[in-house]
Design a protein around this motif. Structure first.
Motif, PDB file in Angstrom:
ATOM      1  N   LEU A  90     -15.830  19.864  -8.457  1.00  0.00           N
ATOM      2  CA  LEU A  90     -16.537  18.514  -8.834  1.00  0.00           C
ATOM      3  C   LEU A  90     -17.967  18.457  -8.269  1.00  0.00           C
ATOM      4  O   LEU A  90     -18.042  18.763  -7.180  1.00  0.00           O
ATOM      5  N   VAL A  91     -18.977  18.176  -9.009  1.00  0.00           N
ATOM      6  CA  VAL A  91     -20.351  18.124  -8.556  1.00  0.00           C
ATOM      7  C   VAL A  91     -20.708  16.721  -8.610  1.00  0.00           C
ATOM      8  O   VAL A  91     -20.283  15.994  -9.461  1.00  0.00           O
ATOM      9  N   ILE A  92     -21.300  16.050  -7.658  1.00  0.00           N
ATOM     10  CA  ILE A  92     -21.707  14.447  -7.808  1.00  0.00           C
ATOM     11  C   ILE A  92     -23.175  14.445  -7.812  1.00  0.00           C
ATOM     12  O   ILE A  92     -23.878  15.158  -7.172  1.00  0.00           O
ATOM     13  N   GLY A  93     -23.272  13.663  -8.857  1.00  0.00           N
ATOM     14  CA  GLY A  93     -24.860  13.266  -9.229  1.00  0.00           C
ATOM     15  C   GLY A  93     -25.085  13.509 -10.862  1.00  0.00           C
ATOM     16  O   GLY A  93     -24.142  13.862 -11.278  1.00  0.00           O
ATOM     17  N   GLY A 103     -31.531  16.375 -12.927  1.00  0.00           N
ATOM     18  CA  GLY A 103     -31.971  17.601 -13.320  1.00  0.00           C
ATOM     19  C   GLY A 103     -31.317  18.632 -12.202  1.00  0.00           C
ATOM     20  O   GLY A 103     -30.894  19.807 -12.539  1.00  0.00           O
ATOM     21  N   ARG A 104     -31.222  18.296 -10.997  1.00  0.00           N
ATOM     22  CA  ARG A 104     -30.830  19.185  -9.895  1.00  0.00           C
ATOM     23  C   ARG A 104     -29.478  19.318  -9.978  1.00  0.00           C
ATOM     24  O   ARG A 104     -28.772  20.673 -10.074  1.00  0.00           O
ATOM     25  N   GLU A 105     -28.550  18.399 -10.504  1.00  0.00           N
ATOM     26  CA  GLU A 105     -26.929  18.672 -10.677  1.00  0.00           C
ATOM     27  C   GLU A 105     -26.785  19.345 -11.864  1.00  0.00           C
ATOM     28  O   GLU A 105     -25.898  20.106 -11.935  1.00  0.00           O
ATOM     29  N   HIS A 106     -27.635  19.079 -12.902  1.00  0.00           N
ATOM     30  CA  HIS A 106     -27.676  20.171 -14.214  1.00  0.00           C
ATOM     31  C   HIS A 106     -27.768  21.722 -13.668  1.00  0.00           C
ATOM     32  O   HIS A 106     -26.929  22.315 -14.164  1.00  0.00           O
ATOM     33  N   ALA A 137     -19.906  13.815 -11.856  1.00  0.00           N
ATOM     34  CA  ALA A 137     -19.603  12.653 -11.709  1.00  0.00           C
ATOM     35  C   ALA A 137     -20.926  11.981 -11.479  1.00  0.00           C
ATOM     36  O   ALA A 137     -21.346  12.255 -10.137  1.00  0.00           O
ATOM     37  N   PRO A 138     -21.704  11.335 -12.053  1.00  0.00           N
ATOM     38  CA  PRO A 138     -21.513  10.826 -13.327  1.00  0.00           C
ATOM     39  C   PRO A 138     -21.829  11.996 -14.360  1.00  0.00           C
ATOM     40  O   PRO A 138     -21.688  11.774 -15.708  1.00  0.00           O
ATOM     41  N   GLY A 139     -22.896  12.990 -13.888  1.00  0.00           N
ATOM     42  CA  GLY A 139     -23.275  13.713 -15.060  1.00  0.00           C
ATOM     43  C   GLY A 139     -24.109  13.254 -15.862  1.00  0.00           C
ATOM     44  O   GLY A 139     -25.000  12.075 -15.765  1.00  0.00           O
ATOM     45  N   ASN A 140     -24.622  13.725 -16.830  1.00  0.00           N
ATOM     46  CA  ASN A 140     -25.656  13.480 -17.961  1.00  0.00           C
ATOM     47  C   ASN A 140     -25.204  14.068 -19.142  1.00  0.00           C
ATOM     48  O   ASN A 140     -24.452  15.006 -19.538  1.00  0.00           O
ATOM     49  N   GLY A 141     -26.286  13.850 -20.046  1.00  0.00           N
ATOM     50  CA  GLY A 141     -25.988  14.411 -21.700  1.00  0.00           C
ATOM     51  C   GLY A 141     -26.005  16.031 -21.535  1.00  0.00           C
ATOM     52  O   GLY A 141     -25.290  16.704 -22.273  1.00  0.00           O
ATOM     53  N   CYS A 149     -17.878  15.096 -17.865  1.00  0.00           N
ATOM     54  CA  CYS A 149     -18.358  14.146 -16.808  1.00  0.00           C
ATOM     55  C   CYS A 149     -17.245  12.971 -16.822  1.00  0.00           C
ATOM     56  O   CYS A 149     -16.498  12.450 -17.691  1.00  0.00           O
ATOM     57  N   LEU A 150     -17.283  12.582 -15.370  1.00  0.00           N
ATOM     58  CA  LEU A 150     -16.454  11.434 -15.020  1.00  0.00           C
ATOM     59  C   LEU A 150     -17.240  10.114 -14.919  1.00  0.00           C
ATOM     60  O   LEU A 150     -18.327  10.249 -14.175  1.00  0.00           O
ATOM     61  N   PRO A 151     -16.927   9.024 -15.466  1.00  0.00           N
ATOM     62  CA  PRO A 151     -17.801   7.854 -15.360  1.00  0.00           C
ATOM     63  C   PRO A 151     -17.577   7.057 -14.025  1.00  0.00           C
ATOM     64  O   PRO A 151     -17.238   6.019 -13.816  1.00  0.00           O
TER      65      PRO A 151
END
Ligand code: AMP
Ligand code: GLY
Length: 420
Positions: free
Chosen positions: A4-7, A10-13, A31-35, A43-45
């Motif tokens: 699981l990555v949190i954030g 762009g860094r999390e991408h 979580a929450p991720g992005n497009g 992606c977890l909301p």
């Protein structure tokens, strides 16, 4: 492994992309991720600061490791919470995350441990601040205590600016203490270590571009672009960074009973070949990560697992010898009154294999992406040298457009001409 990555920036991408390259990863969540992240991870909301919700998810989904991107959950104690529940997580405890959460505490930490830094005084009232400022030469660097995403810093070159900034800050009930700091003149360098107690390994250094405008003009931002490697960071300089900054910091934290595990980011000013610590972050940099991780050839997963299990040792990392440049594209109004909702055109244009478009503040509605935050995209390109990487990154940007889009034309430019 299930990670699981949190954030959701762009860094999390970039983190997700690096983890996706690992053969060890069987499932990746964010979580929450992005497009953009949604193309690589489930992606977890859940908000990055919803510690209880994230711990529930980690338990139910049986994640083998959680990697924290932004500082807010770290400062709020997510690592302490997860560790108490025996959920594996890579990042610093709340106590060691104080290194980023309070600029005043960091300054006194640096002074206590003899780590080179700009001279500074703490003021808790407007009158004290003004009295101290009047005794100092201009320019002065004024810093608000607390997390400010790199934006609570004003470099004041004139008295009216000093007074106006101090008045504005002390009028706010949130301001309890500020720093008045000597202005160092040099070149900035971001050095990030994967750390675990006294063990650490340095990632390739990067240089960020903090000001909004070309030629380092305009307001400070979270960072408008970065490149790696950095010509300034010679082996001699990096040795000084290790001995004078990274090692005393890790040992100082151990001595204070708060050993550090996580990404330790030293924001340095290099003055006459010597590093001065401007700030620490307890996480990867944004946009430095988008320039650094595409060059990392070593699998990140075993490093993070070893660090989490306190057996990092001193690994050697393999790097792509090519240069990378990440140019941040920001929304209209950034960094003050950000306008969102502008339609982004050109994201579906095929880009060359050496180009990656990292999403930060984007919102997907159907097939359309719109601006949804201050820094919207980070376009990273690799090239055989810095100049080639710059050319590819700017060529890629020509395909992308939206109303009010802002980006710097000179990311890496000051060095590109001087490097072969
Ligand atoms: P900080 O959040 O403390 O890193 O500060 C943000 C930015 O302000 C840094 O990246 C530098 O560009 C600038 N800055 C901070 N402190 C100083 C200083 N003492 N001298 C010169 N520039 C500084
Ligand atoms: N790029 C600066 C930071 O991540 O704080």
């Amino acid at each position: 492994m299930r990670i699981l990555v949190i954030g959701g920036g762009g860094r999390e991408h970039a983190i997700c992309r690096a983890l996706r390259r690992s053969p060890l990863v069987t499932a990746l969540y964010c979580a929450p991720g992005n497009g953009g992240i949604a193309e690589l991870a489930t992606c977890l909301p859940l908000a990055a600061t919803d510690i209880a919700g994230l711990a529930d998810a980690a338990r139910h989904e049986r994640f083998d490791l959680t990697v924290v991107g932004p500082e807010a959950p770290l400062a709020a104690g997510i690592v302490d919470h997860f560790t108490a529940e025996k959920l594996p997580i890579f990042g610093p405890t709340r106590a060691s995350a104080q290194l980023e959460a309070s600029k005043v505490a960091t300054k006194t930490f640096l002074q206590r441990h003899g780590i080179p830094t700009a001279r500074a005084a703490v003021a808790t009232t407007y009158d004290d601040a003004i009295a101290h400022a009047r005794s100092q030469p201009l320019p002065l660097v004024l810093k608000q205590d607390g997390l400010a995403a790199g934006k609570g810093v004003v470099i004041a070159t004139q008295w009216p600016d000093v007074e106006a900034t101090l008045q504005q800050w002390f009028r706010s009930a949130d301001t309890q203490a500020i720093l008045i700091e000597e202005c160092l003149v040099g070149e900035e360098l971001s050095c990030i270590a994967i750390a675990s107690g006294s063990d650490y390994v340095l990632l390739a250094p990067a240089q960020d571009h903090k000001r909004l405008g070309d030629g380092d003009t305009g307001p400070n931002t979270g960072g408008m672009g970065a490149y790696s490697p950095v010509g300034l960071a010679t082996p001699t300089l990096l040795e000084r960074v290790r001995r004078c900054v990274i090692e005393p910091t890790l040992h100082g934290l151990i001595a204070e009973g708060r050993p550090f595990t996580g990404f330790l980011y030293a924001g340095l000013m290099i003055v006459d070949g010597n590093p001065y610590a401007l700030e620490f972050n307890v996480r990867l940099g944004d946009p430095e990560t988008q320039a650094i991780l595409p060059r990392l050839q070593t699998d990140l997963v075993p490093l993070l697992v070893a660090a989490t299990e306190a057996r990092l040792g001193t690994p050697t990392l393999q790097w792509d010898r090519r240069s990378s440049v990440c140019v941040v594209m920001a929304a209209a109004g950034y960094p003050s009154d950000v306008r969102t909702g502008d339609i982004i055109h050109g994201l579906d244009t095929p880009q060359s294999a050496d180009v990656t478009v990292f999403h930060a503040g984007t919102e997907r509605r159907g097939d359309t992406y719109r601006t949804g935050g201050g820094r919207v995209l980070g376009v990273t390109a690799l090239g055989h040298d810095l100049a080639a990487a710059r050319r590819s990154a700017y060529a890629a940007i020509q395909h992308i457009t939206w109303n009010g889009m802002q980006y710097r034309r000179d990311i890496g430019a000051a060095r590109a001409n001087t490097l072969t």
